[in-house]
Scaffold this active site. Structure first.
Site, short mmCIF file in Angstrom:
data_model
loop_
_atom_site.label_atom_id
_atom_site.label_comp_id
_atom_site.label_asym_id
_atom_site.label_seq_id
_atom_site.Cartn_x
_atom_site.Cartn_y
_atom_site.Cartn_z
N GLY A 77 12.78 -61.03 -4.90
CA GLY A 77 11.82 -61.16 -5.99
C GLY A 77 11.05 -59.88 -6.23
O GLY A 77 11.61 -58.81 -6.35
N GLU A 78 9.73 -60.01 -6.26
CA GLU A 78 8.87 -58.85 -6.44
C GLU A 78 8.05 -58.59 -5.18
O GLU A 78 6.90 -58.17 -5.24
CB GLU A 78 7.94 -59.06 -7.64
CG GLU A 78 8.64 -59.34 -8.96
CD GLU A 78 9.44 -58.14 -9.47
OE1 GLU A 78 9.36 -57.07 -8.86
OE2 GLU A 78 10.14 -58.30 -10.48
N THR A 79 8.63 -58.87 -4.01
CA THR A 79 7.86 -58.71 -2.77
C THR A 79 7.38 -57.28 -2.57
O THR A 79 6.38 -57.04 -1.90
CB THR A 79 8.68 -59.14 -1.55
OG1 THR A 79 9.92 -58.41 -1.53
CG2 THR A 79 8.97 -60.62 -1.58
N ILE A 89 5.87 -55.47 -4.52
CA ILE A 89 4.57 -55.21 -5.14
C ILE A 89 3.42 -55.44 -4.16
O ILE A 89 2.34 -54.86 -4.31
CB ILE A 89 4.37 -56.11 -6.39
CG1 ILE A 89 3.19 -55.62 -7.24
CG2 ILE A 89 4.17 -57.56 -6.01
CD1 ILE A 89 2.99 -56.39 -8.53
#
Length: 207
Positions: free
Chosen positions: A162-164, A166
């Protein structure tokens, strides 16, 4: 893990540097880490074995290198290095795209994105001329280390990405700024004005 109400203290033990649930067969498998222990005790009993004993999300480490101008307070990212423990990567191109996208989102959060509310309660940053976003010119050298393992809970031992990436970016940039100017900017975004302010404060204090 235990103190967060997600597992009973009696069920969480340290073993060879791992935080594991003591009730796991054999003391816990390779995925039985703090992330595995940090689940609701009532929920764990209802999960299938593949989800009970394996890592659900990728773990990560991030480090930033910056340039700073003591006269203007300008901070420019030169390099961001990230390491991700991700289970099995199923699609390398899309996987790397998620990492890079998360990092760039984190850069915007850390350095420029700011919603300003006026005293009357109205949003003052009403367009992208006022609400800054990262562009290709802002993106530094991105170094990525992907560590694959067999501990993922998804198909073929995969984990979510995912967007981990960030999550640690703003903290990594804030730490790099603190190392560079010997002072902490404790609010986001970390703008040149804020850096210059802490630099002047440091000079006044003889630092």
């Amino acid at each position: 893990a235990a103190t967060s109400r997600l597992a009973a203290p009696s069920r969480v033990v340290w073993l060879d540097g791992w935080c594991i649930r003591a009730s796991l067969p054999g003391g816990g498998g390779p995925g039985a880490r703090c992330a595995a222990a940090a689940r609701s005790a009532s929920l764990v009993g209802r999960l299938p074995p593949s989800l009970r004993d394996a890592v659900q999300n990728a773990s990560y480490l991030e480090r930033a290198a910056i340039f700073r101008d003591r006269e203007t307070g300008e901070v420019k990212l030169r390099q961001l290095t990230t390491a991700h423990n991700v289970g099995t990567v199923l699609n390398p191109l899309m996987h790397q795209g998620q990492i890079d996208g998360g990092i760039v989102m984190g850069m915007g959060y850390a350095k420029m994105e700011e919603m300003i509310i006026s005293e009357s309660g109205n949003v003052a940053t009403t367009n992208l001329g006022d609400y800054k976003l990262p562009t290709i010119q802002d993106i530094p050298v991105l170094n990525t280390a992907v560590i694959q393992s067999t501990s993922g809970s998804g198909p073929y031992n995969s984990t979510s990405i995912g967007e981990t990436a960030i999550m640690p970016t703003a903290a990594a940039i804030a730490n790099a700024v603190e190392d560079a100017v010997d002072a902490r900017v404790d609010t986001l975004p970390i703008t040149a004005e804020k850096v210059l302010q802490v630099l002047k404060r440091g000079m006044a204090e003889g630092r």
